[in-house]
Design a protein around this motif. Structure first.
Motif, PDB file in Angstrom:
ATOM      1  N   GLY A  73       0.774  -1.224   0.000  1.00  0.00           N
ATOM      2  CA  GLY A  73       0.000   0.000   0.000  1.00  0.00           C
ATOM      3  C   GLY A  73       0.810   1.280   0.000  1.00  0.00           C
ATOM      4  N   ILE A  74       2.102   1.193  -0.211  1.00  0.00           N
ATOM      5  CA  ILE A  74       2.979   2.365  -0.203  1.00  0.00           C
ATOM      6  C   ILE A  74       3.844   2.327  -1.456  1.00  0.00           C
ATOM      7  N   ASP A  75       3.906   3.440  -2.160  1.00  0.00           N
ATOM      8  CA  ASP A  75       4.836   3.549  -3.290  1.00  0.00           C
ATOM      9  C   ASP A  75       6.188   3.978  -2.741  1.00  0.00           C
ATOM     10  N   THR A  76       7.243   3.318  -3.202  1.00  0.00           N
ATOM     11  CA  THR A  76       8.588   3.647  -2.729  1.00  0.00           C
ATOM     12  C   THR A  76       9.495   3.968  -3.904  1.00  0.00           C
ATOM     13  N   MET A  77      10.518   4.744  -3.623  1.00  0.00           N
ATOM     14  CA  MET A  77      11.554   5.024  -4.611  1.00  0.00           C
ATOM     15  C   MET A  77      12.852   5.309  -3.886  1.00  0.00           C
ATOM     16  N   ARG A  78      13.931   4.927  -4.498  1.00  0.00           N
ATOM     17  CA  ARG A  78      15.244   5.218  -3.919  1.00  0.00           C
ATOM     18  C   ARG A  78      15.566   6.681  -4.202  1.00  0.00           C
ATOM     19  N   VAL A  79      15.921   7.404  -3.155  1.00  0.00           N
ATOM     20  CA  VAL A  79      16.250   8.819  -3.329  1.00  0.00           C
ATOM     21  C   VAL A  79      17.711   9.115  -3.006  1.00  0.00           C
ATOM     22  N   LEU A  80      18.373   8.171  -2.399  1.00  0.00           N
ATOM     23  CA  LEU A  80      19.744   8.390  -1.983  1.00  0.00           C
ATOM     24  C   LEU A  80      20.434   7.054  -1.852  1.00  0.00           C
ATOM     25  N   LYS A  81      21.678   7.011  -2.210  1.00  0.00           N
ATOM     26  CA  LYS A  81      22.461   5.795  -2.029  1.00  0.00           C
ATOM     27  C   LYS A  81      23.739   6.197  -1.316  1.00  0.00           C
ATOM     28  N   ASP A  82      24.036   5.482  -0.265  1.00  0.00           N
ATOM     29  CA  ASP A  82      25.199   5.819   0.541  1.00  0.00           C
ATOM     30  C   ASP A  82      25.870   4.528   0.979  1.00  0.00           C
ATOM     31  N   ARG A  83      27.114   4.657   1.350  1.00  0.00           N
ATOM     32  CA  ARG A  83      27.817   3.487   1.877  1.00  0.00           C
ATOM     33  C   ARG A  83      27.652   3.472   3.386  1.00  0.00           C
ATOM     34  N   LEU A  84      27.246   2.328   3.902  1.00  0.00           N
ATOM     35  CA  LEU A  84      27.147   2.142   5.333  1.00  0.00           C
ATOM     36  C   LEU A  84      28.504   1.648   5.810  1.00  0.00           C
ATOM     37  N   MET A  85      29.088   2.378   6.729  1.00  0.00           N
ATOM     38  CA  MET A  85      30.425   2.043   7.213  1.00  0.00           C
ATOM     39  C   MET A  85      30.328   1.323   8.550  1.00  0.00           C
ATOM     40  N   ALA A  86      31.163   0.317   8.746  1.00  0.00           N
ATOM     41  CA  ALA A  86      31.255  -0.389  10.022  1.00  0.00           C
ATOM     42  C   ALA A  86      32.594  -0.025  10.659  1.00  0.00           C
ATOM     43  N   PHE A  87      32.556   0.277  11.937  1.00  0.00           N
ATOM     44  CA  PHE A  87      33.762   0.610  12.676  1.00  0.00           C
ATOM     45  C   PHE A  87      33.966  -0.466  13.738  1.00  0.00           C
ATOM     46  N   VAL A  88      35.157  -1.032  13.768  1.00  0.00           N
ATOM     47  CA  VAL A  88      35.442  -2.106  14.719  1.00  0.00           C
ATOM     48  C   VAL A  88      36.775  -1.860  15.405  1.00  0.00           C
ATOM     49  N   VAL A  89      36.924  -2.464  16.574  1.00  0.00           N
ATOM     50  CA  VAL A  89      38.205  -2.397  17.277  1.00  0.00           C
ATOM     51  C   VAL A  89      39.204  -3.286  16.543  1.00  0.00           C
ATOM     52  N   SER A  96      39.866  -7.814   9.201  1.00  0.00           N
ATOM     53  CA  SER A  96      40.566  -8.284   8.001  1.00  0.00           C
ATOM     54  C   SER A  96      39.693  -8.246   6.748  1.00  0.00           C
ATOM     55  N   HIS A  97      38.401  -7.926   6.893  1.00  0.00           N
ATOM     56  CA  HIS A  97      37.496  -7.873   5.743  1.00  0.00           C
ATOM     57  C   HIS A  97      37.507  -6.499   5.092  1.00  0.00           C
ATOM     58  N   LYS A  98      37.545  -6.483   3.781  1.00  0.00           N
ATOM     59  CA  LYS A  98      37.398  -5.219   3.061  1.00  0.00           C
ATOM     60  C   LYS A  98      35.925  -4.796   3.047  1.00  0.00           C
ATOM     61  N   GLU A  99      35.028  -5.775   2.943  1.00  0.00           N
ATOM     62  CA  GLU A  99      33.590  -5.545   2.971  1.00  0.00           C
ATOM     63  C   GLU A  99      32.941  -6.587   3.863  1.00  0.00           C
ATOM     64  N   VAL A 100      31.775  -6.251   4.403  1.00  0.00           N
ATOM     65  CA  VAL A 100      31.005  -7.173   5.220  1.00  0.00           C
ATOM     66  C   VAL A 100      29.669  -7.389   4.528  1.00  0.00           C
ATOM     67  N   ASP A 101      29.293  -8.647   4.344  1.00  0.00           N
ATOM     68  CA  ASP A 101      28.016  -8.979   3.720  1.00  0.00           C
ATOM     69  C   ASP A 101      26.924  -8.894   4.781  1.00  0.00           C
ATOM     70  N   CYS A 102      26.165  -7.801   4.764  1.00  0.00           N
ATOM     71  CA  CYS A 102      25.137  -7.572   5.778  1.00  0.00           C
ATOM     72  C   CYS A 102      24.039  -8.619   5.736  1.00  0.00           C
TER      73      CYS A 102
END
Length: 110
Positions: A73-89, A96-102
């Motif tokens: 019941g809701i029309d959606t559209m992508r309005v912004l694309k951004d990279r989600l960054m993960a910060f770890v100790v 050791s990962h370059k990317e994390v598969d969410c």
């Protein structure tokens, strides 16, 4: 639902989580208000899980958030694309990962 694309005056209420409402939306709203000085835009700070309810009920005209596009019941559209960054100790296994598969890893958003 009213058509907002041609709106030149009046009030537009946007449901958004506080982080988006405080960081991303003010600049965008400022640009819109320059072109439409008689249009007032109000951001309603709500938790992500409340955005769709606000829009469906008519309390807000549109919602902005990070959720899937398959909303009944809701029309959606992508309005912004951004990279989600993960910060770890340095000791974390993701270090050791370059990317994390969410889709495979459990992550929490606050």
């Amino acid at each position: 639902m009213r058509d907002l694309s041609e709106l030149k005056t009046g009030l537009v209420r946007i449901a958004a989580p506080p982080l988006l409402g405080a960081t991303v939306l003010p600049k965008l709203i400022s640009e819109v208000e320059k072109d439409h000085p008689n249009l007032k835009i109000r951001i309603e700070d709500v938790p992500t899980e409340v955005i769709l309810t606000q829009v469906r009920s008519g309390l807000c005209d549109l919602g902005v958030g990070t959720f899937g596009s398959d909303q009944d019941g809701i029309d959606t559209m992508r309005v912004l694309k951004d990279r989600l960054m993960a910060f770890v100790v340095p000791q974390h296994e993701f270090r050791s990962h370059k990317e994390v598969d969410c889709k495979r890893e459990f992550l929490c958003a606050f």
